[in-house]
Write an enzyme that holds these catalytic residues in place. Structure first.
Site, PDB file in Angstrom:
ATOM      1  N   HIS A  78      30.360  47.443  44.351  1.00  0.00           N
ATOM      2  CA  HIS A  78      30.981  46.197  43.901  1.00  0.00           C
ATOM      3  C   HIS A  78      32.362  45.991  44.513  1.00  0.00           C
ATOM      4  O   HIS A  78      33.068  46.949  44.831  1.00  0.00           O
ATOM      5  CB  HIS A  78      31.016  46.100  42.373  1.00  0.00           C
ATOM      6  N   ASP A  80      34.880  43.850  43.213  1.00  0.00           N
ATOM      7  CA  ASP A  80      36.009  43.555  42.325  1.00  0.00           C
ATOM      8  C   ASP A  80      36.657  44.829  41.818  1.00  0.00           C
ATOM      9  O   ASP A  80      36.068  45.915  41.869  1.00  0.00           O
ATOM     10  CB  ASP A  80      35.552  42.703  41.127  1.00  0.00           C
ATOM     11  N   ASP A 140      37.580  52.335  43.100  1.00  0.00           N
ATOM     12  CA  ASP A 140      36.472  51.789  42.311  1.00  0.00           C
ATOM     13  C   ASP A 140      36.411  50.298  42.604  1.00  0.00           C
ATOM     14  O   ASP A 140      37.153  49.532  42.002  1.00  0.00           O
ATOM     15  CB  ASP A 140      36.718  52.064  40.835  1.00  0.00           C
ATOM     16  N   GLU A 178      31.466  43.173  38.858  1.00  0.00           N
ATOM     17  CA  GLU A 178      30.818  44.277  38.128  1.00  0.00           C
ATOM     18  C   GLU A 178      31.649  44.684  36.925  1.00  0.00           C
ATOM     19  O   GLU A 178      31.117  44.997  35.863  1.00  0.00           O
ATOM     20  CB  GLU A 178      30.628  45.480  39.059  1.00  0.00           C
ATOM     21  N   GLU A 179      32.979  44.679  37.098  1.00  0.00           N
ATOM     22  CA  GLU A 179      33.861  45.203  36.058  1.00  0.00           C
ATOM     23  C   GLU A 179      33.877  44.323  34.804  1.00  0.00           C
ATOM     24  O   GLU A 179      34.325  44.750  33.749  1.00  0.00           O
ATOM     25  CB  GLU A 179      35.295  45.358  36.596  1.00  0.00           C
ATOM     26  N   ASP A 201      28.998  54.176  42.909  1.00  0.00           N
ATOM     27  CA  ASP A 201      30.059  53.691  42.019  1.00  0.00           C
ATOM     28  C   ASP A 201      30.481  54.754  41.006  1.00  0.00           C
ATOM     29  O   ASP A 201      31.069  54.450  39.980  1.00  0.00           O
ATOM     30  CB  ASP A 201      29.535  52.430  41.293  1.00  0.00           C
ATOM     31  N   HIS A 387      40.454  52.610  36.995  1.00  0.00           N
ATOM     32  CA  HIS A 387      40.968  51.545  36.125  1.00  0.00           C
ATOM     33  C   HIS A 387      42.424  51.715  35.733  1.00  0.00           C
ATOM     34  O   HIS A 387      42.867  51.128  34.750  1.00  0.00           O
ATOM     35  CB  HIS A 387      40.109  51.388  34.843  1.00  0.00           C
TER      36      HIS A 387
END
Ligand SMILES: [Zn+2]
Length: 412
Positions: A78, A80, A140, A178-179, A201, A387
């Site tokens: 992903h 984002d 990520d 995705e997030e 991921d 994150h």
């Protein structure tokens, strides 16, 4: 292109997704970023490369001669980054031959500590990439994209040189959002013709994960009765106090802070209220389907009991409960395709690593795609502490993942 340069180029794009947005992609910057790897895939020689209006990037490396009817395999990452922490203009710090000690993040003075992130011990001697503390890194999942594009580059090169690593069609897909849980929403399974795929991921390079939570959101709404507190006796119904009763009726040991492994939980993610109304939003998680159903039943029963306690009835409810399903455990699908896991495990072992399969305490795009008919376990990326400002990854980790992808793609 070298892995470090490719990764640094990708993370120089800001691609934070936005839950409050109703568009797809949720932020225009993702569309802007997607053009870059799409262009790379074209240059590498993939066919059917496109970025659609929603920012999904697709491409396909065609089979080597004689392998056109082999199972087509896919790899997905992903684009984002998580909205939990700023992703605006990351300023990576690079440590060649990392010495294994604590690291000061120069932008904030925060310390990335070995005692808090024990994976750092295993990264000694590698080229480590961290943030400067002011943003997340974007490993990520730009590590995943880096590993996939690099693997395609290696494969295409060997195809051109006639080195003869045979493989079937290899599909590549990069998703937006995705997030915020929308990565699979508009994924075009008509176009992406893989028989099975892998999201890239996870964390540790040797990871292949195929169990995730069953997940739902549960929203309690309480309707109170507001009158002047001076004349309230026997009349006022304080919605906030009623909501507090519901909170205390849930099992105290079944929260994220009290559980691990395959233990499920109820997690209060939002509460708001005044005298006249109150809302509690919970997320409910469990790996086990039956336990998950039981949890939802428990909440439904609570709603009935408290509704009558608060003086409501079925025509005029004071307490209502709405349950929205989010995603399901992909295990039920993957179980039927053991060869998909075996292929990944062999590919990991070929790199001298021990395959590790821990239950994911969350969801993945692959979980949704698996339930949509594309079996899709999750591979590692070599990155950690996602994150937030402590996110980090190594060049060697991404490199290993790209070789694992190559091994999967070319396995007999
Ligand atoms: Zn991710």
């Amino acid at each position: 292109m070298k892995i470090l340069d490719r990764f640094l180029k990708y993370v120089s794009f800001t691609t934070t997704s936005d839950e409050a947005s109703n568009t797809c992609p949720s932020t225009a910057q993702q569309l802007e970023f997607g053009k870059y790897p799409a262009e790379e895939l074209k240059e590498i020689g993939l066919l059917r490369v496109k970025i659609d209006e929603h920012g999904y990037v697709y491409g396909m490396l065609p089979a080597t001669a004689g392998h056109e009817s082999d199972d087509a395999i896919g790899f997905i990452s992903h684009m984002d980054t998580a909205p939990d922490f700023s992703g605006v203009n990351p300023k990576p710090q690079i440590f060649e031959n990392y010495d294994g000690s604590d690291i000061v993040l120069q932008g904030t003075g925060d310390v990335l500590k070995v005692s808090e992130f024990p994976d750092l011990v295993t990264l000694k001697g590698r080229t480590l990439i961290t943030t400067d503390g002011t943003t997340l890194l974007g490993s990520d999942d730009k590590s995943g994209i880096t590993a996939i594009v690099t693997a395609m580059e290696l494969l295409a090169e060997s195809d051109r040189n006639g080195e003869g690593i045979p493989h079937g069609d290899i599909w590549v897909g990069f998703t937006p959002d995705e997030e915020i849980g929308r990565g699979a929403d508009l994924f075009d399974l008509q176009y992406f013709k893989a028989k099975f795929a892998y999201t890239v991921d996870g964390s540790y390079e040797g990871e292949v994960a195929y169990e995730n939570f069953n997940a739902a959101t549960a929203i309690f709404k309480v309707r109170g009765k507001s009158v002047h507190p001076g004349n309230a006796k026997g009349i006022m119904k304080n919605a906030s106090l009623m909501a507090a009763e519901i909170i205390t009726a849930l099992p105290k040991n079944e929260t994220p802070a009290m559980t691990e492994g395959r233990e499920g939980f109820y997690h209060l993610i939002d509460m708001r209220g005044d005298v006249s109304s109150a809302t509690l939003t919970y997320i409910v998680r469990d790996h086990d389907r039956q336990m998950f159903e039981k949890r939802l039943k428990y909440l439904e029963n609570l709603a009935v009991i408290f509704n009558s306690k608060f003086g409501g009835n079925s025509e005029d409810a004071i307490l209502s409960l709405e349950i929205k399903p989010s995603y399901s455990n992909m295990l039920q699908v993957i179980e039927q395709y053991p060869q998909v896991l075996e292929r990944a495990r062999r590919a990991i072992q070929k790199e001298g690593l021990e395959p590790v399969s821990n239950p994911v305490r969350g969801g993945t795009d692959g979980a949704r795609l698996s339930l949509m008919g594309l079996p899709c376990p999750n591979l590692g990326t070599g990155g950690y502490a996602y994150h937030g400002p402590f996110e980090h990854v190594t060049v060697e980790g991404i490199e290993t993942v790209s070789r694992i992808i190559l091994n999967i793609a070319t396995a007999e």
